[in-house]
Design an enzyme around this catalytic site. Structure first.
Site, PDB file in Angstrom:
ATOM      1  N   TYR A 224      44.399  43.416  36.596  1.00 42.16           N
ATOM      2  CA  TYR A 224      45.774  43.461  35.802  1.00 42.16           C
ATOM      3  C   TYR A 224      46.781  44.489  36.720  1.00 42.16           C
ATOM      4  O   TYR A 224      47.768  44.273  36.969  1.00 42.16           O
ATOM      5  CB  TYR A 224      45.439  44.313  34.506  1.00 42.16           C
ATOM      6  CG  TYR A 224      46.749  44.020  33.697  1.00 42.16           C
ATOM      7  CD1 TYR A 224      47.732  43.203  33.442  1.00 42.16           C
ATOM      8  CD2 TYR A 224      47.033  45.657  32.892  1.00 42.16           C
ATOM      9  CE1 TYR A 224      48.713  43.413  32.594  1.00 42.16           C
ATOM     10  CE2 TYR A 224      48.110  45.720  32.210  1.00 42.16           C
ATOM     11  CZ  TYR A 224      48.876  44.650  32.045  1.00 42.16           C
ATOM     12  OH  TYR A 224      50.036  44.960  31.123  1.00 42.16           O
TER      13      TYR A 224
ATOM     14  N   ASP B 183      56.012  29.246  25.742  1.00 39.26           N
ATOM     15  CA  ASP B 183      54.595  29.858  25.543  1.00 39.26           C
ATOM     16  C   ASP B 183      53.825  28.467  25.926  1.00 39.26           C
ATOM     17  O   ASP B 183      54.228  27.311  25.753  1.00 39.26           O
ATOM     18  CB  ASP B 183      54.248  30.471  24.524  1.00 39.26           C
ATOM     19  CG  ASP B 183      52.925  31.485  24.795  1.00 39.26           C
ATOM     20  OD1 ASP B 183      52.040  31.313  25.203  1.00 39.26           O
ATOM     21  OD2 ASP B 183      53.261  32.691  24.512  1.00 39.26           O
TER      22      ASP B 183
ATOM     23  N   GLY C 247      56.219  33.927  25.365  1.00 39.61           N
ATOM     24  CA  GLY C 247      56.905  34.684  24.353  1.00 39.61           C
ATOM     25  C   GLY C 247      56.107  34.924  22.862  1.00 39.61           C
ATOM     26  O   GLY C 247      56.548  35.291  22.203  1.00 39.61           O
ATOM     27  N   LEU C 248      54.971  34.203  22.820  1.00 39.56           N
ATOM     28  CA  LEU C 248      54.112  34.282  21.510  1.00 39.56           C
ATOM     29  C   LEU C 248      52.987  35.488  21.515  1.00 39.56           C
ATOM     30  O   LEU C 248      52.410  35.622  20.818  1.00 39.56           O
ATOM     31  CB  LEU C 248      53.750  32.966  21.212  1.00 39.56           C
ATOM     32  CG  LEU C 248      54.353  31.650  20.939  1.00 39.56           C
ATOM     33  CD1 LEU C 248      53.556  30.496  20.574  1.00 39.56           C
ATOM     34  CD2 LEU C 248      55.483  31.864  19.898  1.00 39.56           C
ATOM     35  N   GLY C 249      53.301  36.279  22.504  1.00 36.60           N
ATOM     36  CA  GLY C 249      52.278  37.459  22.522  1.00 36.60           C
ATOM     37  C   GLY C 249      52.967  38.721  21.650  1.00 36.60           C
ATOM     38  O   GLY C 249      53.477  38.518  20.696  1.00 36.60           O
ATOM     39  N   GLN C 250      52.344  39.762  21.942  1.00 38.87           N
ATOM     40  CA  GLN C 250      52.641  41.021  21.224  1.00 38.87           C
ATOM     41  C   GLN C 250      54.206  41.339  21.203  1.00 38.87           C
ATOM     42  O   GLN C 250      54.999  41.520  20.137  1.00 38.87           O
ATOM     43  CB  GLN C 250      51.869  42.220  21.579  1.00 38.87           C
ATOM     44  CG  GLN C 250      52.262  43.456  20.706  1.00 38.87           C
ATOM     45  CD  GLN C 250      51.610  44.666  21.205  1.00 38.87           C
ATOM     46  OE1 GLN C 250      51.112  44.900  22.223  1.00 38.87           O
ATOM     47  NE2 GLN C 250      51.780  45.828  20.444  1.00 38.87           N
TER      48      GLN C 250
ATOM     49  N   ILE D   2      52.044  49.676  23.984  1.00 38.89           N
ATOM     50  CA  ILE D   2      53.034  49.580  23.030  1.00 38.89           C
ATOM     51  C   ILE D   2      52.531  49.298  21.633  1.00 38.89           C
ATOM     52  O   ILE D   2      51.565  48.316  21.550  1.00 38.89           O
ATOM     53  CB  ILE D   2      53.783  48.088  23.558  1.00 38.89           C
ATOM     54  CG1 ILE D   2      54.516  48.245  24.680  1.00 38.89           C
ATOM     55  CG2 ILE D   2      55.023  47.819  22.458  1.00 38.89           C
ATOM     56  CD1 ILE D   2      55.429  49.395  25.062  1.00 38.89           C
TER      57      ILE D   2
HETATM   58  N1  LIG Z   1      51.683  45.197  25.278  1.00 38.60           N
HETATM   59  C1  LIG Z   1      51.626  46.288  25.809  1.00 38.60           C
HETATM   60  O1  LIG Z   1      51.078  47.291  25.615  1.00 38.60           O
HETATM   61  C2  LIG Z   1      52.177  46.115  27.251  1.00 38.60           C
HETATM   62  C3  LIG Z   1      52.184  47.291  28.123  1.00 38.60           C
HETATM   63  C4  LIG Z   1      52.583  47.214  29.498  1.00 38.60           C
HETATM   64  C5  LIG Z   1      53.069  46.151  29.905  1.00 38.60           C
HETATM   65  N2  LIG Z   1      53.181  44.978  29.076  1.00 38.60           N
HETATM   66  C6  LIG Z   1      53.424  43.753  29.611  1.00 38.60           C
HETATM   67  O2  LIG Z   1      54.561  43.166  28.525  1.00 38.60           O
HETATM   68  C7  LIG Z   1      54.172  41.395  28.829  1.00 38.60           C
HETATM   69  C8  LIG Z   1      54.065  40.994  27.484  1.00 38.60           C
HETATM   70  O3  LIG Z   1      52.753  41.786  26.812  1.00 38.60           O
HETATM   71  P1  LIG Z   1      52.226  41.344  25.640  1.00 38.60           P
HETATM   72  O4  LIG Z   1      51.640  42.419  24.857  1.00 38.60           O
HETATM   73  O5  LIG Z   1      53.214  40.612  24.763  1.00 38.60           O
HETATM   74  O6  LIG Z   1      51.039  40.378  25.902  1.00 38.60           O
HETATM   75  P2  LIG Z   1      50.201  39.201  25.382  1.00 38.60           P
HETATM   76  O7  LIG Z   1      48.552  39.315  26.209  1.00 38.60           O
HETATM   77  O8  LIG Z   1      50.222  39.534  23.826  1.00 38.60           O
HETATM   78  O9  LIG Z   1      51.068  37.784  25.380  1.00 38.60           O
HETATM   79  C9  LIG Z   1      51.084  37.286  26.710  1.00 38.60           C
HETATM   80  C10 LIG Z   1      51.385  35.854  26.454  1.00 38.60           C
HETATM   81  O10 LIG Z   1      51.186  35.015  27.624  1.00 38.60           O
HETATM   82  C11 LIG Z   1      50.925  33.669  27.258  1.00 38.60           C
HETATM   83  N3  LIG Z   1      50.130  33.035  28.658  1.00 38.60           N
HETATM   84  C12 LIG Z   1      49.094  33.200  29.147  1.00 38.60           C
HETATM   85  N4  LIG Z   1      48.885  32.172  30.136  1.00 38.60           N
HETATM   86  C13 LIG Z   1      50.218  31.523  30.421  1.00 38.60           C
HETATM   87  C14 LIG Z   1      50.818  30.460  31.190  1.00 38.60           C
HETATM   88  N5  LIG Z   1      49.917  30.077  31.917  1.00 38.60           N
HETATM   89  N6  LIG Z   1      51.863  30.105  30.816  1.00 38.60           N
HETATM   90  C15 LIG Z   1      52.733  30.798  30.015  1.00 38.60           C
HETATM   91  N7  LIG Z   1      52.355  31.714  29.110  1.00 38.60           N
HETATM   92  C16 LIG Z   1      50.918  31.995  29.129  1.00 38.60           C
HETATM   93  C17 LIG Z   1      50.055  33.945  26.149  1.00 38.60           C
HETATM   94  O11 LIG Z   1      49.612  32.571  25.697  1.00 38.60           O
HETATM   95  C18 LIG Z   1      50.614  35.123  25.600  1.00 38.60           C
HETATM   96  O12 LIG Z   1      51.184  34.454  24.460  1.00 38.60           O
HETATM   97  C19 LIG Z   1      53.276  41.450  29.749  1.00 38.60           C
HETATM   98  O13 LIG Z   1      53.493  41.020  30.831  1.00 38.60           O
HETATM   99  C20 LIG Z   1      52.324  42.766  29.687  1.00 38.60           C
HETATM  100  O14 LIG Z   1      51.636  42.852  30.931  1.00 38.60           O
HETATM  101  C21 LIG Z   1      52.578  45.029  27.749  1.00 38.60           C
HETATM  102  C1  LIG Z   2      49.038  49.200  28.923  1.00 35.68           C
HETATM  103  C2  LIG Z   2      49.301  47.720  28.864  1.00 35.68           C
HETATM  104  O1  LIG Z   2      49.509  47.225  29.918  1.00 35.68           O
HETATM  105  C3  LIG Z   2      48.481  46.932  27.809  1.00 35.68           C
HETATM  106  N1  LIG Z   2      48.562  47.376  26.323  1.00 35.68           N
HETATM  107  C4  LIG Z   2      47.039  47.024  28.371  1.00 35.68           C
HETATM  108  O2  LIG Z   2      46.221  47.839  27.668  1.00 35.68           O
HETATM  109  O3  LIG Z   2      46.472  46.563  29.195  1.00 35.68           O
END
Ligand SMILES: NC(=O)c1ccc[n+]([C@@H]2O[C@H](COP(=O)([O-])OP(=O)(O)OC[C@H]3O[C@@H](n4cnc5c(N)ncnc54)[C@H](O)[C@@H]3O)[C@@H](O)[C@H]2O)c1
Ligand SMILES: C[C@@H](O)[C@H](N)C(=O)O
Length: 373
Positions: free
Chosen positions: A195, A88, A63-66, A225
């Site tokens: 991925y 997280d 939950g602390l990601g983007q 995103i």
């Molecule tokens: N941001 C995008 O553009 C995008 C696009 C498509 C899909 N997604 C998906 O959305 C989801 C969230 O994306 P995001 O951008 O917030 O990702 P992010 O990389 O910003 O955050 C991921 C989080 O997962 C945590 N993490 C890593 N290992 C872990 C573990 N062992 N246990 C618990 N937490 C752990 C990290 O500390 C981090 O805070 C992901 O599944 C990603 O694949 C994101």
């Molecule tokens: C597209 C998406 O999954 C992510 N923002 C990445 O570039 O890996």
């Protein structure tokens, strides 16, 4: 008595649901004989007894990601602050820690995960933990562990406790042999990143658990995103976030993708709203369990031209990162999200001009605030 009524109702429903014919026999997901990970034919009883009028109790992993903090904010607004728990493995910044429940959870620790779900009576699980595309290529072992082993834990917990489970997938779940313009929901998926491979695995496993055990699995394939107040975590689409910060601060930006690299993108508010909408959609509206969603498609040069309309002196230069470029070249250019629009009414709010205005306003006001303090 109410329990018996719920079980009878659930049993009838299970027998009537076409996708869940196999529920008549008890089935174990893992082979240990009397395991807490045993998923039986009545695995969905918990979700059936969960009344539609009750608020769900939500756990967000990673939950602390983007995306997680923003999602927690909208879910808390809808379901109440204490009904949404962020988790997280990282230490939360103080504003996040003080904004609502936060808990440490490593998705690789099955026992800890189960304890959190049981002790907090979780009914919805939003699984955001992941290692994204560019970082995944730099650390395949870690990506495999978090994105595949971690997912297995999540699936088992969700099936065992009858949770509604959301797992995001991505444009990265497609590869060079997929149709790229546009990319439909159902087509060849042969991604070339760990991925992407792990996300196809997640889609297939989630759908398998749905058909086999009645797991209420819901999945959206997000585009790249774009957000102003949260930083992306090592993806290929990250340039489309960084450009706004650099344009606002320095009036210039060095892009790591080629000028013509077209990718599907979405503003974070649309992404989070879509997530809530698909989680709340009545089951009957979901003809599939994994949907493409989209808002817009653009290339770095098109984005730069739009930024230039607001910052006329803005300059973009290119210094290509070959790993990211190869990834982007294998991904969809346009995403066909017709099924999401038809089935549960998906509709985006932000196109490119609104995105650029919103991002620059947000970052501008943020840096003005920082200067004032
Ligand atoms: N941001 C995008 O553009 C995008 C696009 C498509 C899909 N997604 C998906 O959305 C989801 C969230 O994306 P995001 O951008 O917030 O990702 P992010 O990389 O910003 O955050 C991921 C989080 O997962 C945590 N993490 C890593 N290992 C872990 C573990 N062992 N246990 C618990 N937490 C752990 C990290 O500390 C981090 O805070 C992901 O599944 C990603 O694949 C994101
Ligand atoms: C597209 C998406 O999954 C992510 N923002 C990445 O570039 O890996």
């Amino acid at each position: 008595m109410p329990v018996i009524r719920a079980l009878t109702k659930a049993a009838k429903q299970a027998l009537l649901t076409p996708g869940c014919r196999c529920r008549t026999a008890a089935t174990s997901v893992r082979t240990i004989s009397v395991s807490p990970r045993q998923v039986t034919s009545d695995a969905s009883f918990h979700s059936v007894s969960f009344s539609e009028t009750d608020h769900p109790k939500v756990l967000i992993t990673g939950g602390l990601g983007q995306l997680g903090v923003g999602l927690a904010k909208i879910l808390r607004k809808r379901f109440g602050n204490n009904n949404v728990i962020l988790s997280d493995i990282r230490k939360p910044p103080s504003h996040v820690f003080h904004s609502g429940p936060f808990i440490y959870s490593d998705i690789l620790d099955y026992k800890n995960l189960r304890e959190i779900v049981v002790n907090n009576r979780i009914t919805w699980l939003v699984h955001y933990s992941a290692v994204l595309s560019a970082v995944g290529e730099a650390n395949v072992q870690l990506a495999r562990e978090v994105n595949i082993t971690g997912l297995h834990n999540i699936l088992d917990i969700a099936a065992e406790h009858g949770l509604r489970l959301f797992v995001p997938s991505t444009i990265g779940a497609f590869g060079p042999t997929s149709p790229r313009d546009p990319t439909p929901d159902l087509c060849v998926q042969r991604p070339r990143t760990i991925y992407g491979v792990s996300k196809v695995h997640a889609e297939l496993m989630g759908e398998y658990y749905h058909h086999r055990y009645g797991l209420d699995f819901r999945c959206l394939r997000y585009p790249g995103i774009i957000s102003a107040d949260s930083q992306p975590g090592g993806g290929t689409t990250d340039y489309a976030v960084a450009i706004f910060h650099d344009a606002s601060k320095n009036g210039k930006f060095e892009c790591n993708l080629k000028p013509g690299t077209r990718l599907p993108m979405m503003y974070i508010d649309d992404c989070l709203r879509a997530t809530l909408e698909v989680m709340e959609a009545p089951t009957e509206q979901l003809s599939m369990r994994t949907y493409n969603i989209n808002a817009m498609s653009f290339s770095p040069e098109e984005l730069a031209a739009e930024v230039k309309k607001q910052i006329p002196d803005f300059q973009i230069t290119y210094n290509i990162d070959h790993i990211r470029q190869a990834i982007a070249d294998s991904w969809p250019m346009n995403f066909d999200d017709g099924n999401a629009r038809n089935d549960w009414g998906w509709k985006h709010d932000y196109d490119l001009p609104e995105l650029v205005t919103t991002m620059l306003n947000f970052i501008g006001s943020d840096s003005r605030l920082a200067h004032a303090n």
